[in-house]
Every structure is written in C-alpha cells, then in structure tokens.
Design an enzyme around this catalytic site. Structure first.
Site, mmCIF file in Angstrom:
data_model
loop_
_atom_site.group_PDB
_atom_site.id
_atom_site.type_symbol
_atom_site.label_atom_id
_atom_site.label_comp_id
_atom_site.label_asym_id
_atom_site.label_seq_id
_atom_site.Cartn_x
_atom_site.Cartn_y
_atom_site.Cartn_z
ATOM 1 N N THR A 142 0.876 -1.182 0.000
ATOM 2 C CA THR A 142 0.000 0.000 0.000
ATOM 3 C C THR A 142 0.911 1.229 0.000
ATOM 4 O O THR A 142 1.026 1.921 0.999
ATOM 5 C CB THR A 142 -0.919 0.024 1.240
ATOM 6 O OG1 THR A 142 -0.108 -0.058 2.430
ATOM 7 C CG2 THR A 142 -1.899 -1.117 1.234
ATOM 8 N N GLU A 157 -0.630 -5.412 11.510
ATOM 9 C CA GLU A 157 0.622 -5.992 12.020
ATOM 10 C C GLU A 157 1.419 -4.929 12.763
ATOM 11 O O GLU A 157 1.346 -3.758 12.430
ATOM 12 C CB GLU A 157 1.432 -6.591 10.865
ATOM 13 C CG GLU A 157 1.697 -5.658 9.684
ATOM 14 C CD GLU A 157 2.903 -4.758 9.840
ATOM 15 O OE1 GLU A 157 3.736 -5.022 10.711
ATOM 16 O OE2 GLU A 157 3.008 -3.783 9.075
ATOM 17 N N LEU A 200 4.922 -5.430 13.341
ATOM 18 C CA LEU A 200 6.207 -6.133 13.218
ATOM 19 C C LEU A 200 7.315 -5.139 12.894
ATOM 20 O O LEU A 200 7.190 -4.356 11.958
ATOM 21 C CB LEU A 200 6.132 -7.169 12.092
ATOM 22 C CG LEU A 200 4.967 -8.164 12.154
ATOM 23 C CD1 LEU A 200 4.960 -9.042 10.903
ATOM 24 C CD2 LEU A 200 5.056 -9.017 13.409
ATOM 25 N N ASN A 209 2.033 3.945 14.908
ATOM 26 C CA ASN A 209 3.248 4.330 14.181
ATOM 27 C C ASN A 209 3.505 5.832 14.269
ATOM 28 O O ASN A 209 4.639 6.263 14.482
ATOM 29 C CB ASN A 209 3.146 3.904 12.709
ATOM 30 C CG ASN A 209 3.655 2.482 12.495
ATOM 31 O OD1 ASN A 209 4.006 1.796 13.447
ATOM 32 N ND2 ASN A 209 3.694 2.040 11.246
ATOM 33 N N LEU A 224 13.514 6.290 22.607
ATOM 34 C CA LEU A 224 14.013 7.592 23.064
ATOM 35 C C LEU A 224 15.489 7.741 22.713
ATOM 36 O O LEU A 224 16.176 8.551 23.299
ATOM 37 C CB LEU A 224 13.819 7.727 24.581
ATOM 38 C CG LEU A 224 12.427 8.138 25.061
ATOM 39 C CD1 LEU A 224 12.402 8.237 26.591
ATOM 40 C CD2 LEU A 224 11.986 9.474 24.453
ATOM 41 N N GLY A 255 18.842 10.081 17.076
ATOM 42 C CA GLY A 255 19.558 9.579 15.898
ATOM 43 C C GLY A 255 19.442 10.559 14.744
ATOM 44 O O GLY A 255 18.978 11.694 14.924
ATOM 45 N N GLY A 310 13.203 6.568 9.790
ATOM 46 C CA GLY A 310 12.866 6.283 8.392
ATOM 47 C C GLY A 310 12.280 4.904 8.247
ATOM 48 O O GLY A 310 11.599 4.407 9.147
ATOM 49 N N CYS A 348 7.731 2.392 6.781
ATOM 50 C CA CYS A 348 6.449 2.563 7.485
ATOM 51 C C CYS A 348 6.249 3.940 8.100
ATOM 52 O O CYS A 348 5.251 4.610 7.801
ATOM 53 C CB CYS A 348 6.328 1.500 8.565
ATOM 54 S SG CYS A 348 6.535 -0.169 7.928
ATOM 55 N N ARG A 353 14.937 1.564 2.280
ATOM 56 C CA ARG A 353 13.826 2.465 1.939
ATOM 57 C C ARG A 353 13.717 3.615 2.947
ATOM 58 O O ARG A 353 13.716 3.399 4.148
ATOM 59 C CB ARG A 353 12.508 1.689 1.895
ATOM 60 C CG ARG A 353 12.374 0.838 0.646
ATOM 61 C CD ARG A 353 11.110 0.018 0.677
ATOM 62 N NE ARG A 353 11.161 -1.015 1.693
ATOM 63 C CZ ARG A 353 10.149 -1.828 1.972
ATOM 64 N NH1 ARG A 353 8.999 -1.701 1.327
ATOM 65 N NH2 ARG A 353 10.263 -2.756 2.908
#
Ligand code: UGA
Length: 458
Positions: free
Chosen positions: A112, A172, A174, A229, A271, A274, A278, A281, A349
């Site tokens: 998707t 999911e 994961l 997310n 936490l 960085g 990315g 998702c 990605r």
C-alpha cells in the site's frame, strides 16, 4: 489496555504443532502477498500450527520460497520457514487464485505505497479483492494485514458484495529485524470488524500466543495501526529535537532520555536520538494519517510538525558533518558508516542515512559508504545519490576527513578505533547514534563528535 503476562515464547527452533491437532479446527489460511509482512505472518501462522498457503505474483520468488529460501533479511525466519515446509503446513503457490481456494481466512498482505499525495495507494488491494472475491468459499473471512486507511474494510465489503464473506482488520506491529519475535510475542493482537464473530475467529488464530486481544470496530483497528506508528514517530522527533536543544544548552540527550524513561507514563523505549527516523512505514504512515485527518476536516498539526522535525534532524546531522569538516564540504571525503534505515535489516527504503548522504552530496562531499548488508555500490535512485560501497568500515574510512556513523550496527560498536586512526589520520568521527566510546576514540587520536551531548575533551 493492561498488558497481561507474557505467553509461552514460541521459538523458531520448536517443532510446529501437528497438523491434525490444530489446523483443521481453525480452517486453512491463505496469505496473499509474500513481502516482508506476508512472508513473516504466513510463516509464523504456520509456526503456530495452522495450515498456510502463501500466494505471490512472482513465480520465480514462489519457487525459491518453496525451496526454503528467504528473500529478505530477517532473524529466525528461514529456520521457521523450513520447519513449516518440512512439516507440510506451509506452502507457496503462484497467484492469489491458487492460494484462496478452500481457505477460511484470507490475509491480504499487499503493498500500500504512498500514492504521491500522502494517501495510501490501494489499487493492488482492490485488484486482488476483485480477482478473488468470486472464488471465496461461503463463510470465508477476508483479513487486511497490511496498513490500510480508515474505511478500507468497509470499502472492501462494498466491493465484494457478498453477504456470506466477512471482512476483518488485523494490523501488524512487526519491526524489521525482530519481526518473528514481535509476531510470536506480541504486546497485543488487534482485530476489528463489524462482524464480531468473524473478529473473534481471527483473534482465536493467535490463542497460543496468550497475548492481550483488543477487539474493536474495523475503523478503530485501522486507526490503531496508524496512531501507533505516528505516535512512535512523534516520540522520536521529540527526542531528536531535545538532542538539538541539549547541544545548545550543554545538556546530554542520553542522560535526558534515561531520566525521562523511568516515568512509566513515558517509557524508556524509542528515546534514542539519531539521524531521524525512516523505513518503509513511519514516513508513509505519518503522512497518510495527516492526510486522513485533512480529508475529514480534522485539525492535527502535530503530524506535520513530526515530519518537519524529522527533516530537521537530518539537516542537523549534515550540519555536524560540515562543521567537522571545517565549514565546507566541497571535495571533502566523508565515510558513511551504515546505510540501512536501522540495524539488523537490509532495507534502504527512506533511510535517514541516505537522507544525510543526499545533503552531503549536494554540498559536494565525496562519499564512500559501508553497511554490513550492502555489498555493491548504490546507484543514484529515488532522488538519493550514488554511494560507492566499501568492503568494510576501515576501507570506507580510509583517507576520510569525516566519518559519520548513521546506522547502529553492533559491529561499529566493536570497531578498532586505533586501526581507524591509522587509515584516516586526524579524522573526525561524527557519531549519529551515540554508539561509540568517546574516550576510546580520543585515546586513538580521533576527534569524536557525539549527538545531543557535549563533545568530550582530553
Ligand atoms: C515500525 C514499527 O515499529 C512497527 O511496530 C510497525 O509494525 C512497522 O513500522 C510497520 O508499520 O510495518 P520498522 O519500520 O521496522 O517498524 O522500524 P522501527 O524499528 O520502528 O524503527 C523506525 C525508525 O526509528 C528507524 O529509522 C530507527 O532507526 C528509528 N529509531 C527507533 C530511532 O532513531 N531511535 C529509537 O530509539 C528507535
């Protein structure tokens, strides 16, 4: 929801439950799409003892998977897949049609992608539903596993136009790199449908995991995934902005995260500052949720700020590299340690490392990268620059003015900094993951620039 005690951990090396005892009672499962989500879900469902048939459009891939070859880098997956194949309850077939015949549960694990306007592109999902709809047995349950916008279960129900088939959302959760563990020991199983019996039947597929089950409407289930997310992405953007602030006021983001994390309402996970977040998702889902809200006329400014803060974290990382190079990157040799979007995956990605590479390349830096999962030069692709690949971290560092650590691979923490100083005398290490020991770097004669904390001085 209160977290229940952990259920029995099912490890890949354990023998799957016999077919006779389990699967017949549940009904056969078809998994459509064997990307990262489908292959992991199908293999793990087989590991729980269900009879699973995975269908994919790519015949060559189907053939490889039938031989037990895993096309992705995922800890524990190959072993579990080979067990399922050997036990006879995990098979791979070409095409959705062949997978769904006689199946009780059909898991849609289809891509998707971002449609370009922030909305998820559901064309593949709808094509497959149109293809398999007429072939489904009465009483079949169609399950959306990949992340789909709110209202998709309802849209699929309308498109199917079959009163005897139910549609259930079962998102999911994961993480790449630990997907098998996440599946077998989930924090929760979320199942949503307007058909309660169908939702409960899907939830029952996970009974062995003894995980908390959250049964909701389809809309809530679909939104739980996006909200989870986007919330995690927001948490990361927050700590990355704190890192930027900490540097200016002389504080330490590692200490701050440690101090915050003891508060159970905040929690100590996600936490780690960085170079931005990315992967396939978070960026897509955060934008998609913003668009869902926008389309419904609901103000949700936090999401745009989350994405903007992430871009700023990537900018700040490039700024640090430029500063380390003395203010100008033109012609400066920069080594990139880590190219994947996080450790323990081969996935490039939407990698923050490539975002930083793009910024450095634009300013004329000469890049050379090393990543344990990248063996060939990266061509210029998707707007990211070409990055020549080195054979190891020392090779990448050789002759570099600045070495920037972008992905938290464990092997970087083990690196011999004396050897690095030999191949790159006088180099500056910009540690975008605060992974290295500052004292060891300095002792080796390297300048060490951390993220969100004071630079240690001799
Ligand atoms: C994410 C979610 O964590 C999963 O729950 C979800 O199922 C999955 O997306 C999905 O929707 O399929 P994943 O994309 O594998 O999983 O990546 P994460 O482990 O969440 O990491 C995302 C990014 O955050 C990475 O770039 C990582 O380096 C960064 N990160 C994570 C940090 O910078 N600091 C942290 O403390 C944690």
């Amino acid at each position: 929801m209160q977290r229940q005690s952990d259920g029995p951990a099912i490890q890949p090396h354990q023998t799957p439950v016999s077919r006779e005892t389990e699967q017949m009672a549940d009904g056969r499962i078809a998994v459509i799409g064997t990307g990262y989500v489908g292959l992991t879900s199908g293999t793990c469902l087989a590991g729980l003892g269900h009879e699973v048939v995975c269908g994919d459009v790519d015949p060559a891939k189907v053939e490889r998977m039938s031989r037990g070859e895993v096309p992705i880098f995922e800890d524990g997956l190959q072993e579990l897949m080979r067990q399922g194949i050997a036990a006879g309850n995990l098979t791979f077939v070409h095409g959705a049609r062949n997978a769904v015949r006689g199946a009780k549960f059909i898991f849609l694990c289809l891509p998707t992608p971002d449609g370009g306007d922030g909305r998820a592109d559901l064309r593949i999902v709808h094509q497959v539903v149109a293809e398999i709809g007429p072939l489904l047995d009465p009483g079949a349950v169609l399950v959306t596993k990949s992340t789909v916008p709110v209202g998709t279960a309802e849209d699929i129900t309308a498109a199917l136009a079959r009163d005897d088939v139910s549609v259930v959302s079962n998102p999911e959760f994961l993480q790449e790199g630990t997907a098998v563990r996440n599946f077998m020991k989930p924090d929760r199983v979320v199942v949503g449908s307007d058909d309660r019996a169908a939702a409960e039947a899907v939830a029952a597929l996970y009974d062995k995991l003894n995980a908390p089950k959250v049964i909701t409407s389809a809309e809530s289930s679909e939104l739980i995934k996006y909200a989870s997310n986007a919330f995690l992405a927001t948490k990361l953007s927050f700590i990355n902005s704190i890192a930027g602030l900490a540097e200016v006021v002389g504080a330490d983001v590692v200490e701050i995260a440690h101090g915050m994390g003891f508060d159970e309402r905040i929690g100590d996970k996600f936490l780690k500052a960085g170079p931005g977040w990315g992967g396939s998702c978070f960026p897509k889902d955060t934008k998609a949720l913003a668009t869902i809200a926008l389309d419904r006329g609901v103000s949700f400014p936090l999401l745009a700020a989350t994405t903007l803060s992430n871009e700023e974290a990537q900018d700040r990382m490039a700024d640090k590299v430029r500063d380390a190079a003395g203010g100008d990157l033109a012609g400066v040799k920069v080594a990139l340690w880590g190219l994947t979007f996080k450790a323990n995956t081969d996935d490039l990605r939407d990698s923050p490392a490539l975002e930083v590479a793009l910024r450095l390349d634009t300013e004329g830096a000469r890049l050379r990268g090393y990543d344990p999962t990248v063996s060939q030069d990266l061509p210029a692709k998707n707007g990211y620059p070409a990055v020549p690949a080195a054979g190891d971290a020392y090779d990448a560092a050789a002759g570099a003015t600045v070495i920037v650590l972008l992905t938290e691979w464990a092997e970087f923490a083990e690196i011999d900094l004396t050897k690095v100083a030999e191949v790159a005398p006088g180099a500056v290490i910009v540690d975008g993951r605060n992974l290295l020991d500052p004292q060891a770097a300095m002792a080796a004669g390297l300048r060490y620039v951390p993220l969100g904390r004071r630079e240690a001085r001799c």
